[in-house]
Design a protein around this motif. Structure first.
Motif, short mmCIF file in Angstrom:
data_model
loop_
_atom_site.label_atom_id
_atom_site.label_comp_id
_atom_site.label_asym_id
_atom_site.label_seq_id
_atom_site.Cartn_x
_atom_site.Cartn_y
_atom_site.Cartn_z
N LEU A 87 1.01 -1.13 -0.28
CA LEU A 87 0.09 0.04 0.06
C LEU A 87 1.06 1.20 -0.04
O LEU A 87 0.91 2.14 -0.72
CB LEU A 87 -0.97 0.04 1.20
CG LEU A 87 -1.92 -0.81 1.29
CD1 LEU A 87 -2.88 -0.91 2.38
CD2 LEU A 87 -3.03 -0.46 0.21
N LEU A 88 1.79 1.39 0.79
CA LEU A 88 2.71 2.44 0.99
C LEU A 88 3.54 2.67 -0.44
O LEU A 88 3.65 3.89 -0.77
CB LEU A 88 3.65 2.27 1.94
CG LEU A 88 4.73 3.65 2.14
CD1 LEU A 88 4.08 4.95 2.39
CD2 LEU A 88 5.58 3.34 3.54
N TRP A 89 4.18 1.48 -1.12
CA TRP A 89 4.83 1.63 -2.13
C TRP A 89 3.65 2.46 -3.22
O TRP A 89 4.17 3.10 -4.14
CB TRP A 89 5.28 0.24 -2.76
CG TRP A 89 6.31 0.71 -4.01
CD1 TRP A 89 5.80 0.17 -5.21
CD2 TRP A 89 7.46 1.17 -4.04
NE1 TRP A 89 6.65 0.73 -5.94
CE2 TRP A 89 7.83 1.23 -5.16
CE3 TRP A 89 8.18 1.59 -3.09
CZ2 TRP A 89 9.29 1.70 -5.82
CZ3 TRP A 89 9.42 2.09 -3.46
CH2 TRP A 89 9.89 2.09 -4.73
N ASP A 90 2.53 2.07 -3.36
CA ASP A 90 1.49 2.43 -4.20
C ASP A 90 1.28 4.05 -4.09
O ASP A 90 1.27 4.76 -5.00
CB ASP A 90 0.31 1.42 -4.09
CG ASP A 90 -0.55 1.67 -5.63
OD1 ASP A 90 -0.09 2.52 -6.19
OD2 ASP A 90 -1.51 1.14 -5.39
N ILE A 91 1.25 4.31 -2.55
CA ILE A 91 0.84 5.30 -2.38
C ILE A 91 2.04 6.62 -2.78
O ILE A 91 1.98 7.73 -3.24
CB ILE A 91 0.75 5.57 -0.84
CG1 ILE A 91 -0.64 4.99 -0.47
CG2 ILE A 91 0.75 7.21 -0.35
CD1 ILE A 91 -0.57 5.03 0.99
N ALA A 92 3.28 6.08 -2.21
CA ALA A 92 4.39 6.92 -2.62
C ALA A 92 4.62 7.04 -4.26
O ALA A 92 4.98 7.90 -4.76
CB ALA A 92 5.62 6.31 -2.29
N GLN A 233 -5.63 7.26 3.20
CA GLN A 233 -5.56 8.54 3.42
C GLN A 233 -4.54 8.88 4.65
O GLN A 233 -4.04 9.74 4.72
CB GLN A 233 -6.99 9.26 3.56
CG GLN A 233 -6.91 10.76 3.70
CD GLN A 233 -8.20 11.38 3.80
OE1 GLN A 233 -9.33 10.66 3.79
NE2 GLN A 233 -8.53 12.68 3.78
N SER A 234 -5.16 8.08 5.81
CA SER A 234 -4.15 8.15 6.87
C SER A 234 -2.62 8.02 6.83
O SER A 234 -1.98 8.85 7.32
CB SER A 234 -4.72 7.57 8.13
OG SER A 234 -4.13 7.74 9.23
N ILE A 235 -2.32 7.06 6.26
CA ILE A 235 -1.17 6.85 5.90
C ILE A 235 -0.26 7.88 4.87
O ILE A 235 1.07 8.13 5.20
CB ILE A 235 -0.85 5.38 4.98
CG1 ILE A 235 -1.31 4.25 6.04
CG2 ILE A 235 0.64 5.18 4.48
CD1 ILE A 235 -1.42 2.79 5.28
#
Length: 321
Positions: A87-92, A233-235
């Motif tokens: 998830l974080l990789w996708d967000i970044a 959104q929170s991350i």
């Protein structure tokens, strides 16, 4: 692992997807050569998996150089680490417009520090920021530079009953880890911290002391299951990564546990189905006896009752009949 087994070398040289699959095969071959008691070793009182970690790597962690802008995830095993990593990789990726469709990047870019090497740490110095990496170690065992630089750390927790059951199945289905003769045997090991990375409760108690640190954010597996878009959104907000509402919804849509499980063979090779097994809340009821449930309740009460992490875990909702 170190280059002595011929696996780490390939993983460090490039060709991420091919090297990762080759690395997995190398690990499986090495594990076949070990006796069950040789699959773990103890370092500073904590058990670690022999095929995935080494004393040299754990020693080198002390000199790992974090950057203030790095994106760090910490979680006890089987609390949703791989899910949140992707998830974080996708967000970044979406935030930096590195990919038009925002699909997660190669797994090789998402590093678990204990699985790397001193050579890997040195190579990372030449990589552009931000680095994305994680650890299963608790706060006291983080590389000192993360603390000194006040690097932001996203800490993922999961209710302990589901965590124990997930960890049990993970060990039973993972040839790199010692399995147990029964669930009852594993439960005893889990409750006494005789599993890799030690005690869940010791881990939680340490993080509770830092729950209000400005560079620390606690998120739970259960809240991501409740509302994944809100979790995304929170991350993003914690790491100061700007996303539109449309981007948040798209990331949440392709970041469901089921979607990641369906893609797991591509992202995690043959370990995919072992890592992404079931992804449900309440699976503890399939294995816990009444006595085990009561023992866990008492342990939670002794360690986490009245704490902020305890409240976040919503224990009465998720861990009581």
């Amino acid at each position: 692992m170190e280059s002595k087994d011929g696996v780490r070398e390939g993983a460090d040289k490039g060709g991420p997807a091919a090297d990762f699959h080759e690395r997995v095969q190398g690990m499986l071959e090495r594990a076949k050569q070990l006796q069950p008691e040789e699959l773990t070793f103890r370092y500073n009182g904590v058990l670690y998996p022999t095929v995935l970690c080494s004393v040299q790597t754990l020693q080198a962690l002390g000199n790992f150089q974090a950057r203030p802008e790095d994106l760090v995830i910490s979680s006890y095993p089987k609390c949703g680490f791989n899910w949140v990593n992707l998830l974080l990789w996708d967000i970044a990726t979406v935030n930096q417009n590195e990919s038009k469709d925002g699909k997660p990047g190669d797994l090789s870019k998402i590093k678990l520090l204990e699985f790397e090497s001193a050579r890997s740490y040195e190579m990372m110095k030449s990589f552009p920021s931000p680095h994305i990496y994680g650890t299963h170690n608790h706060y006291n065992n983080l590389p000192p530079s993360i603390i000194e630089k006040k690097t932001k750390i996203l800490v993922v927790f999961r209710n302990p009953k589901d965590n124990a059951v997930s960890y049990y199945h993970f060990c039973q289905n993972n040839p790199l880890l010692p399995n147990s003769a029964s669930w009852d045997e594993f439960f005893r090991k889990y409750m006494t911290g005789e599993v890799c990375w030690g005690s869940y409760f010791d881990n939680a108690v340490v993080w509770e002391k830092h729950v209000d640190d400005e560079n620390v954010k606690i998120i739970t597996y259960e809240e991501l299951k409740e509302d994944l878009a809100k979790g995304v959104q929170s991350i993003a907000e914690f790491f100061a990564l700007s996303l539109s509402e449309e981007q948040i919804q798209k990331i949440a849509g392709r970041g469901t546990f089921q979607t990641m499980s369906d893609n797991s063979e591509k992202t995690h090779s043959s370990f995919g189905k072992v890592i992404f097994r079931k992804g449900v809340v309440g699976d503890w009821k399939t294995l816990f006896t009444k006595e085990q449930s009561e023992e866990m309740d008492a342990k939670f009460e002794a360690c986490l009752a009245g704490t902020k992490i305890g409240a976040m875990l919503k224990y009465d909702l998720y861990c009581k009949e």
